[in-house]
Design an enzyme around this catalytic site. Structure first.
Site, mmCIF file in Angstrom:
data_model
loop_
_atom_site.group_PDB
_atom_site.id
_atom_site.type_symbol
_atom_site.label_atom_id
_atom_site.label_comp_id
_atom_site.label_asym_id
_atom_site.label_seq_id
_atom_site.Cartn_x
_atom_site.Cartn_y
_atom_site.Cartn_z
ATOM 1 N N GLU A 1 0.841 -1.203 0.000
ATOM 2 C CA GLU A 1 0.000 0.000 0.000
ATOM 3 C C GLU A 1 0.873 1.250 0.000
ATOM 4 O OE1 GLU A 1 -4.262 0.786 1.942
ATOM 5 O OE2 GLU A 1 -2.663 0.724 3.425
ATOM 6 N N ALA B 1 0.658 -2.763 10.306
ATOM 7 C CA ALA B 1 0.058 -4.011 9.840
ATOM 8 C C ALA B 1 -0.587 -3.742 8.489
ATOM 9 C CB ALA B 1 -0.972 -4.526 10.848
ATOM 10 N N MET B 2 -0.815 -4.796 7.726
ATOM 11 C CA MET B 2 -1.324 -4.643 6.365
ATOM 12 C C MET B 2 -2.390 -5.687 6.065
ATOM 13 S SD MET B 2 -1.280 -2.944 3.613
ATOM 14 C CE MET B 2 -2.156 -3.256 2.078
ATOM 15 N N GLU B 3 -3.481 -5.227 5.436
ATOM 16 C CA GLU B 3 -4.683 -6.032 5.264
ATOM 17 C C GLU B 3 -4.671 -6.927 4.030
ATOM 18 O OE1 GLU B 3 -5.794 -1.880 3.419
ATOM 19 O OE2 GLU B 3 -4.576 -2.603 5.083
ATOM 20 N N ASN B 4 -3.560 -7.540 3.694
ATOM 21 C CA ASN B 4 -3.529 -8.438 2.545
ATOM 22 C C ASN B 4 -4.638 -9.482 2.665
ATOM 23 O OD1 ASN B 4 -0.820 -7.273 1.930
ATOM 24 N ND2 ASN B 4 -0.274 -8.423 3.762
ATOM 25 N N GLU C 1 -7.625 -4.872 10.687
ATOM 26 C CA GLU C 1 -7.181 -5.483 9.431
ATOM 27 C C GLU C 1 -8.207 -6.484 8.909
ATOM 28 O OE1 GLU C 1 -4.799 -3.991 8.149
ATOM 29 O OE2 GLU C 1 -4.074 -2.973 9.939
ATOM 30 N N HIS D 1 -10.964 -4.846 6.956
ATOM 31 C CA HIS D 1 -10.530 -4.518 5.593
ATOM 32 C C HIS D 1 -10.784 -5.662 4.610
ATOM 33 C CE1 HIS D 1 -8.791 -0.590 5.808
ATOM 34 N NE2 HIS D 1 -7.846 -0.903 6.680
ATOM 35 N N GLU E 1 -10.014 3.407 5.618
ATOM 36 C CA GLU E 1 -9.363 3.311 6.926
ATOM 37 C C GLU E 1 -10.314 3.654 8.068
ATOM 38 O OE1 GLU E 1 -6.769 1.846 7.364
ATOM 39 O OE2 GLU E 1 -5.809 1.850 5.413
#
Length: 820
Positions: free
Chosen positions: A128, A265-268, A299, A302, A321
């Site tokens: 992102e 953190a990332m919402e893959n 997350e 998302h 977000e």
């Protein structure tokens, strides 16, 4: 990579009108990354063109080894920095690009990390908003969604995870294995992920899902300790969101991978990645567990709002977000043990949103975003916390039942597609029967915070006066006013009544509510506004906050006091008095940790210089009281380690920390600040600590010393990215000590000198370093003026400039309050 083009909105719209992406097939070779930096990929992109013969471009911010379009090599003259020009397109096209990304040490896009404790290697991606182009060729914009199929060749001892479940794993010789993952659903380019390395993996079958937790091997014992809670929270969240949205998460596998050197953190999709600082190295406090649960649910939200349904362009980044922040607190209170989530938000994230809305960098929640570079600058407390607060107000305005119905319809209609804000508002209007056009414009298209003041009316009743920011009309507000009376003993307040109010315009007449000890404006915290009770009870609110009956009502009183501090209406000594009284009367309150954070900040950073030591001593004495009588002892001792100032307090602190390595590190940092630390104790603790990153804590001890040499080493470790981005906060808190202003003064100019370089590592490092390195000691109003001027230079990126100006506004407010 300094001259990379930033995709403009106009370019994205033109490209989306021209092409449709059918699929990505990406073969990734990690076999050389055991010892080297090169991330190799061959990406085959199938896409159609609505106007055959037209020209477009693909994004490729990496080294292109070869490129063919429909079997014909792409001329090298059409390959520039960041882009490949594609000419004479056919109706159906195949672009194949072999590429290498060698910049894999920035803790962004593609990162290679070596665990210092056992030399194990880990490789991960994070994209992102537009960093997929740094890993393989793609059309890197959110509205060109397509299935992705990954084939990954890696060292045989590595474990590889991606978005899809059930990969086929085969040995391919030379000590390597190949992982062939099934197609993903149609995804925007920023949410696919690859993570590989010598992971420790834990799995659990819950609620029909196959749940995974992964971390580096050296953290296995810590993840094992907390795995049960993480699995239970994950299962509860998936059930809750699936039910509330009328759309169960459609994939059985759901992994969460804790990664070294990552920030945030990332919402893959189906494979969330976290900074492994969230794998706590000592048993977490209640507040740490609550914050971790909040990230987990954020997350997860998302998966629906961002992954399954994605905004068309980045001007709706805020909605992506803000929705996740709001949904995380909604789910936490409804489906987890953390039923105080909104109260903690009020004295945490929401206060940061109020501060951001006061700063010169404030902006409307919804704003035009002309290119991706501008979108990166929009990641802030207004996008996240103010946006979430406004969504909470929307729920209050139209009702939860209508909102749930609207959301269910929204996901049913738009799954796997792209939307704009108007698509969501349309569903909420239809479900609620309310016209939301004016509400939407008022809340989303104007910056600043309304002020709501309660005044005595002419006929004995009350008048709620609403004022918009900067002379603008106020927004509509749906809020409650709590009517509180003393109980029979006089030792507590009880809520006798609650008056529901829906404002329109500047004046809202209210019924006569009779005598009251306190009228609490915005009781239940439904709206986003700077609130004040009537003048007669403002002092009573400050003096009696600890008598209020609920955690949320007390949090609202404390947040009102903090707002007054921020606006220069209240000195630090008064906010310390309010919070100390609340903590002393409610020592078992689950908000004890955020309250302690506020009161330490007020005493340490906002106080007049002659009062600072006195206020710190007051807070330390409170901590000594609380440490003997309440269950959150560890949180209290941590605060004591930040405030202990007398010889007796330091002696008792040292005794309380005995046997707890985390607390012992905090004691050493405190002793280092006052230049009494024993270096032999530091080495002993490094040897005892099972944390593979114990060296970071030892560096924090050095950073806290009033010593030019150790300050310099700590500064360079932060600036040169030696310290993982997720650990910058640990070092910066030790480094910037108000008591060491003289030795720190030189770093003010050095900070301004490096501003043009702070964005070179990517978005997360830019945000973290520009805010984390900002001088908070040894500076004055003259520095504040120079900082704003430096931030406005053309050589400073928008994301860095915004953090500098916002931090400068906070510094200016602190300096003003210190003078009170």
């Amino acid at each position: 990579m300094q001259d990379l083009p930033s995709l403009t909105r106009a370019e994205a719209e033109d490209r989306a009108a021209l092409i449709h992406v059918d699929r990505y097939d990406v073969a990734i070779d990690l076999t050389s990354m055991l010892d080297g930096a090169d991330f190799r990929a061959v990406a085959s992109v199938r896409f159609s063109c609505r106007r055959p013969g037209a020209t477009t471009f693909a994004d490729a911010a990496l080294t292109v080894v070869s490129a063919t379009l429909n079997g014909v090599p792409v001329d090298k003259s059409r390959i520039s920095i960041g882009r490949i020009q594609l000419t004479d397109l056919s109706e159906d096209n195949v672009l194949v690009v072999e590429s290498v990304q060698s910049q894999t040490s920035h803790a962004e896009w593609v990162h290679r990390s070596v665990d210092p404790s056992d030399k194990a290697v880990y490789v991960w991606t994070s994209f992102e908003p537009d960093d997929a182009r740094r890993a393989w060729v793609c059309f890197d914009q959110p509205d060109l969604k397509a299935p992705h199929r990954f084939t990954v060749t890696a060292p045989a001892e590595w474990h590889v995870v991606s978005n899809s479940a059930d990969p086929i794993v085969t040995a391919v010789g030379n000590g390597h294995r190949q992982w062939a993952f099934p197609d993903t659903p149609p995804l925007s380019t920023y949410v696919p992920v690859i993570a590989a390395g010598a992971f420790h993996e834990i799995r659990s079958q819950r609620a029909g899902y196959d749940l995974g937790l992964l971390c580096r091997r050296s953290l296995a014992r810590f993840l094992e300790r907390d795995a049960e809670e993480l699995f239970e929270l994950t299962a509860r969240g998936l059930i809750f969101f699936g039910d509330r949205f009328g759309f169960p998460f459609p994939q059985r596998k759901y992994d969460q991978v804790f990664l070294p050197d990552m920030g945030g953190a990332m919402e893959n999709y189906g494979c969330v990645t976290w900074a492994d600082s969230s794998v706590f190295r000592s048993p977490p406090t209640y507040n740490e567990r609550r914050r971790r649960a909040g990230v987990l649910l954020h997350e997860m939200a998302h998966m629906w709002f961002g992954d399954i349904v994605t905004m068309t362009w980045w001007e709706d980044l805020w909605l992506n977000e803000a929705f996740a922040v709001w949904a995380a607190h909604w789910a936490a209170e409804a489906a987890t043990p953390f039923t105080d989530a909104w109260s903690s938000f009020l004295v945490g994230g929401k206060l940061s949103a109020y501060a951001a809305d006061m700063a010169p960098t404030t902006h409307p929640i919804r704003q035009p975003v002309e290119d991706v570079c501008a979108a990166v600058a929009s990641f802030d407390a207004i996008t996240y916390s103010k946006g979430a607060s406004v969504l909470k107000q929307l729920f209050a305005f139209v009702g939860e039942e209508a909102c749930v119905a609207g959301l269910r319809s929204y996901f049913a209609k738009h799954a796997w597609g792209n939307t704009r804000l108007s698509d969501l508002i349309s569903e909420l209007q239809q479900a609620s029967g309310r016209d939301l056009d004016g509400w939407t414009a008022g809340w989303f298209d104007a910056s600043g915070t309304d002020q709501l003041r309660l005044e005595a009316g002419e006929a004995g009743g009350h008048l709620l006066h609403a004022a918009g920011p900067n002379g603008m009309p106020p927004r509509p507000h749906r809020l409650n006013i709590g009517v509180y009376q003393r109980d029979e003993s006089g030792a507590a307040l009880v809520r006798r009544d609650v008056v529901s109010v829906e404002t329109s315009g500047e004046r809202t007449e209210m019924v006569d509510i009779g005598d009251a000890a306190i009228l609490l404006v915005n009781d239940d915290d439904l709206t986003f506004a700077s609130v004040r009770p009537d003048p007669a009870t403002t002092r009573a609110l400050l003096d009696s906050a600890h008598y209020l009956p609920s955690a949320l009502s007390r949090a609202l009183a404390v947040s009102t006091a903090w707002d007054m501090l921020m606006r220069g209406e209240l000195p630090a000594a008064d906010i310390v008095g309010v919070v100390v009284a609340v903590l002393r009367h409610h020592p078992a309150d689950t908000l004890i940790e955020p309250y302690l954070s506020l009161v330490v900040d007020a005493a340490d950073n906002w106080s007049a210089h002659p009062l600072r030591d006195y206020l710190l001593e007051q807070v330390a004495d409170l901590c000594l009281e609380l440490a003997t009588q309440q269950p959150q002892q560890k949180s209290v001792i941590r605060a004591l380690a930040e405030t202990a100032i007398t010889a007796d307090q330091l002696t008792r602190l040292n005794a309380m920390a005995d046997g707890d390595i985390d607390l012992q590190w905090r004691v050493l940092i405190r002793l280092a600040e006052i230049d009494t630390v024993d270096q032999a104790e530091v080495q002993r603790l490094v040897a005892q600590d099972p944390d593979p990153d114990a060296w970071i804590k030892a560096l924090a001890v050095d950073a806290a010393k009033p010593d030019a040499q150790t300050k310099e080493a700590a500064w360079m470790a932060m600036v040169n990215h030696t310290v993982p981005v997720g650990s910058i906060g640990v070092i910066r808190r030790a480094f910037w000590r108000r008591s060491q202003g003289q030795i720190l003064a030189q770093y003010a100019d050095r900070y301004l000198d490096i501003l043009p370089t702070l964005d070179r590592g990517g978005m997360i490092p830019a945000i973290t370093l520009s805010a984390g390195l900002y001088p908070s000691a040894g500076v004055d109003e003259e520095f504040a003026q120079r900082a704003v001027a430096a931030a406005q230079s053309e050589t400073v990126s928008p994301v860095v400039a915004k953090r500098v100006i916002t931090s400068t506004d906070l510094l200016t407010r602190m300096l003003r309050t210190r003078a009170m």
